[in-house]
Design an enzyme around this catalytic site. Structure first.
Site, PDB file in Angstrom:
ATOM      1  N   ARG A 136      30.258  45.794  43.438  1.00 50.66           N
ATOM      2  CA  ARG A 136      31.485  46.410  42.901  1.00 50.66           C
ATOM      3  C   ARG A 136      32.638  46.362  43.894  1.00 50.66           C
ATOM      4  O   ARG A 136      33.437  47.284  43.998  1.00 50.66           O
ATOM      5  CB  ARG A 136      31.241  47.873  42.467  1.00 50.66           C
ATOM      6  CG  ARG A 136      30.194  48.028  41.407  1.00 50.66           C
ATOM      7  CD  ARG A 136      30.567  47.335  40.100  1.00 50.66           C
ATOM      8  NE  ARG A 136      29.366  47.043  39.347  1.00 50.66           N
ATOM      9  CZ  ARG A 136      28.727  45.855  39.406  1.00 50.66           C
ATOM     10  NH1 ARG A 136      29.190  44.854  40.104  1.00 50.66           N
ATOM     11  NH2 ARG A 136      27.633  45.662  38.722  1.00 50.66           N
TER      12      ARG A 136
HETATM   13  C1  LIG Z   1      33.400  52.080  28.896  1.00 50.10           C
HETATM   14  C2  LIG Z   1      33.468  51.383  30.238  1.00 50.10           C
HETATM   15  C3  LIG Z   1      32.408  50.590  30.622  1.00 50.10           C
HETATM   16  C4  LIG Z   1      32.436  49.961  31.874  1.00 50.10           C
HETATM   17  N1  LIG Z   1      31.369  49.186  32.237  1.00 50.10           N
HETATM   18  C5  LIG Z   1      31.397  48.555  33.417  1.00 50.10           C
HETATM   19  C6  LIG Z   1      30.309  47.720  33.819  1.00 50.10           C
HETATM   20  O1  LIG Z   1      29.309  47.558  33.105  1.00 50.10           O
HETATM   21  N2  LIG Z   1      30.400  47.081  35.015  1.00 50.10           N
HETATM   22  C7  LIG Z   1      31.495  47.223  35.818  1.00 50.10           C
HETATM   23  O2  LIG Z   1      31.532  46.610  36.897  1.00 50.10           O
HETATM   24  N3  LIG Z   1      32.532  48.011  35.475  1.00 50.10           N
HETATM   25  C8  LIG Z   1      32.510  48.680  34.301  1.00 50.10           C
HETATM   26  N4  LIG Z   1      33.566  49.473  33.948  1.00 50.10           N
HETATM   27  C9  LIG Z   1      34.706  49.629  34.889  1.00 50.10           C
HETATM   28  C10 LIG Z   1      35.837  48.610  34.673  1.00 50.10           C
HETATM   29  O3  LIG Z   1      35.749  48.030  33.398  1.00 50.10           O
HETATM   30  C11 LIG Z   1      35.813  47.514  35.731  1.00 50.10           C
HETATM   31  O4  LIG Z   1      35.804  48.051  37.033  1.00 50.10           O
HETATM   32  C12 LIG Z   1      37.026  46.575  35.584  1.00 50.10           C
HETATM   33  O5  LIG Z   1      36.833  45.493  36.454  1.00 50.10           O
HETATM   34  C13 LIG Z   1      38.335  47.258  35.956  1.00 50.10           C
HETATM   35  O6  LIG Z   1      39.375  46.329  35.761  1.00 50.10           O
HETATM   36  P1  LIG Z   1      40.865  46.827  35.502  1.00 50.10           P
HETATM   37  O7  LIG Z   1      41.728  45.640  35.309  1.00 50.10           O
HETATM   38  O8  LIG Z   1      40.883  47.825  34.406  1.00 50.10           O
HETATM   39  O9  LIG Z   1      41.184  47.517  36.889  1.00 50.10           O
HETATM   40  P2  LIG Z   1      42.047  48.845  37.110  1.00 50.10           P
HETATM   41  O10 LIG Z   1      41.276  50.016  36.619  1.00 50.10           O
HETATM   42  O11 LIG Z   1      43.417  48.672  36.605  1.00 50.10           O
HETATM   43  O12 LIG Z   1      42.072  48.874  38.695  1.00 50.10           O
HETATM   44  C14 LIG Z   1      40.900  49.129  39.421  1.00 50.10           C
HETATM   45  C15 LIG Z   1      41.180  48.807  40.893  1.00 50.10           C
HETATM   46  O13 LIG Z   1      41.434  47.405  40.995  1.00 50.10           O
HETATM   47  C16 LIG Z   1      42.742  47.204  41.521  1.00 50.10           C
HETATM   48  N5  LIG Z   1      43.337  46.049  40.835  1.00 50.10           N
HETATM   49  C17 LIG Z   1      43.641  45.912  39.535  1.00 50.10           C
HETATM   50  N6  LIG Z   1      44.180  44.703  39.309  1.00 50.10           N
HETATM   51  C18 LIG Z   1      44.230  44.079  40.499  1.00 50.10           C
HETATM   52  C19 LIG Z   1      44.699  42.816  40.949  1.00 50.10           C
HETATM   53  N7  LIG Z   1      45.248  41.931  40.099  1.00 50.10           N
HETATM   54  N8  LIG Z   1      44.588  42.495  42.251  1.00 50.10           N
HETATM   55  C20 LIG Z   1      44.036  43.377  43.140  1.00 50.10           C
HETATM   56  N9  LIG Z   1      43.601  44.598  42.798  1.00 50.10           N
HETATM   57  C21 LIG Z   1      43.687  44.938  41.491  1.00 50.10           C
HETATM   58  C22 LIG Z   1      43.521  48.479  41.262  1.00 50.10           C
HETATM   59  O14 LIG Z   1      44.587  48.620  42.180  1.00 50.10           O
HETATM   60  C23 LIG Z   1      42.430  49.512  41.430  1.00 50.10           C
HETATM   61  O15 LIG Z   1      42.226  49.778  42.800  1.00 50.10           O
HETATM   62  C24 LIG Z   1      33.556  50.120  32.712  1.00 50.10           C
HETATM   63  C25 LIG Z   1      34.632  50.913  32.307  1.00 50.10           C
HETATM   64  C26 LIG Z   1      34.581  51.546  31.095  1.00 50.10           C
HETATM   65  C27 LIG Z   1      35.767  52.383  30.678  1.00 50.10           C
END
Ligand SMILES: Cc1cc2nc3c(=O)[nH]c(=O)nc-3n(C[C@H](O)[C@H](O)[C@H](O)COP(=O)(O)OP(=O)(O)OC[C@H]3O[C@@H](n4cnc5c(N)ncnc54)[C@H](O)[C@@H]3O)c2cc1C
Length: 338
Positions: free
Chosen positions: A205
């Site tokens: 992660r």
């Molecule tokens: C219902 C649900 C199920 C989930 N299941 C999983 C799972 O099975 N496995 C899993 O790993 N995760 C899971 N997640 C968590 C999430 O989906 C992941 O961590 C996903 O990768 C987050 O991406 P995001 O674009 O929404 O990031 P954000 O939430 O917008 O950001 C998360 C972090 O990444 C940084 N970030 C965002 N974009 C960038 C970029 N372009 N460059 C650098 N840093 C950046 C942000 O600054 C922040 O620190 C789940 C979430 C939910 C709500």
């Protein structure tokens, strides 16, 4: 604070810029306050320009993807939040003229890509060039339509490519970095750099990219058959739906598994945080409209109208109850912006 905000109102931004913009709806948990500035570049170059202007004004810079792994505090976040929502294009590598938007791709379009007669399309090249804001569910769907394997393990994972690479999103069926060929980052000095997979060191992660912003990546999938890919996706999604509240508002897993993860697996730490919370009977525990999911102890859901204060109150209560009962310190895995 307000005096400082007023001072930044005269800044000329090189992209769409919204002052004092609410953020709750831009996260999956749907809590939190607003950003002093929300910037919405629509290309990697615009993102870089916006970054440089914010840096020049010495503003704090945060990057927002799909907000699926994030809890934002109530109140006003100082500085800028750069949203990648508009930086979302996806291309086939050998045909610069062809632009695919995975979210909008129809089966007919996907079939066309496999049409051997279609001009200038490399049917045997299962690579995609993806900008940071492309949605993970959209990419998973596109891979299924194309019959390309490699992204099945990300079924049901919300968010964007950039957030997924930064967090190395994944689970027991694989991680995003498994299919990364190359990542283009914006370094803190404002320069782009391409990082080849062999030179990267992603962990559990954690994409291992530090303060760098992901602006895009080349993904290398494997040619397969679309029915097989779709069947695997269905199977994994069914499994996921049994254990995670995928249809409710949440931010994914809240706590790290104490003892650390074993390689490769979702919730595969020495002790699972979800199980600990479950064993202590904390599923269903509420604070305001925030509650511990009844399905998965490591998920907090917003039942409608929860605030970040409710969520953090609940997190603190879980931490103290686990500390008291088991002498274990639960650490937050989800990102917190304050
Ligand atoms: C219902 C649900 C199920 C989930 N299941 C999983 C799972 O099975 N496995 C899993 O790993 N995760 C899971 N997640 C968590 C999430 O989906 C992941 O961590 C996903 O990768 C987050 O991406 P995001 O674009 O929404 O990031 P954000 O939430 O917008 O950001 C998360 C972090 O990444 C940084 N970030 C965002 N974009 C960038 C970029 N372009 N460059 C650098 N840093 C950046 C942000 O600054 C922040 O620190 C789940 C979430 C939910 C709500």
């Amino acid at each position: 604070m307000w005096r400082e905000c007023a001072m930044t109102l005269s800044i000329e931004w090189p992209c769409v810029a919204l002052a004092n913009s609410p953020l709750a709806k831009r996260t999956t948990l749907k809590v939190g306050g607003s950003a002093e500035w929300l910037l919405e570049p629509s290309t990697p170059d615009e993102l870089r320009e916006a970054y440089l202007v914010a840096k020049e004004h010495k503003l704090e810079i945060r990057v927002l993807g799909g907000g699926a792994n994030l809890i934002i505090d109530d109140g006003v976040l100082p500085g800028v939040v750069i949203s990648t929502e508009r930086v979302r294009r996806t291309f086939r590598p050998l045909d610069p003229g062809e632009v695919i938007h995975p979210d909008d791709m129809t089966e007919e379009q996907a079939n066309k890509l496999f049409d051997i007669e279609a001009p200038a399309i490399a049917v045997n090249d299962p690579r995609l060039i993806v900008w940071a804001g492309a949605s993970l569910p959209g990419l998973v769907r596109a891979a299924s339509l194309l019959g390309w394997s490699g992204l099945e393990g990300l079924i049901g994972v919300p968010g964007t490519l950039g957030g997924g690479i930064a967090m190395n999103a994944g689970g027991r069926w694989g991680e995003l970095w498994d299919v990364v060929d190359m990542v283009r980052i914006l370094r803190p000095d404002g320069e782009f750099e391409d990082i080849q997979r062999a030179d990267a060191n992603p962990g559990y992660r954690n994409g291992g990219l530090g303060e760098c912003i992901v602006v895009g990546a080349v993904l290398r999938l494997t040619l397969d058959n679309k029915h097989r890919v779709a069947a695997r996706q269905r199977e994994y999604l069914l499994e996921k739906c049994k254990v995670q509240p995928v249809t409710e508002s949440s931010a994914g897993c809240i706590f790290k598994n104490p003892g650390g993860p074993k390689a490769g697996g979702e919730n595969s730490g020495e002790i699972s945080a979800g199980r600990l919370i479950d064993e202590l009977g904390l599923k269903g525990l509420e604070r305001g409209a925030a509650a511990v999911s009844k399905l998965h102890g490591n998920f907090i859901v917003n039942r409608g109208g929860a605030t970040a204060t409710d969520v953090f109150g609940l997190i603190s209560e879980i931490q103290s109850r686990v500390q008291e009962a088991r002498n274990i310190e639960l650490e937050i895995e989800v990102k917190r912006w304050r």
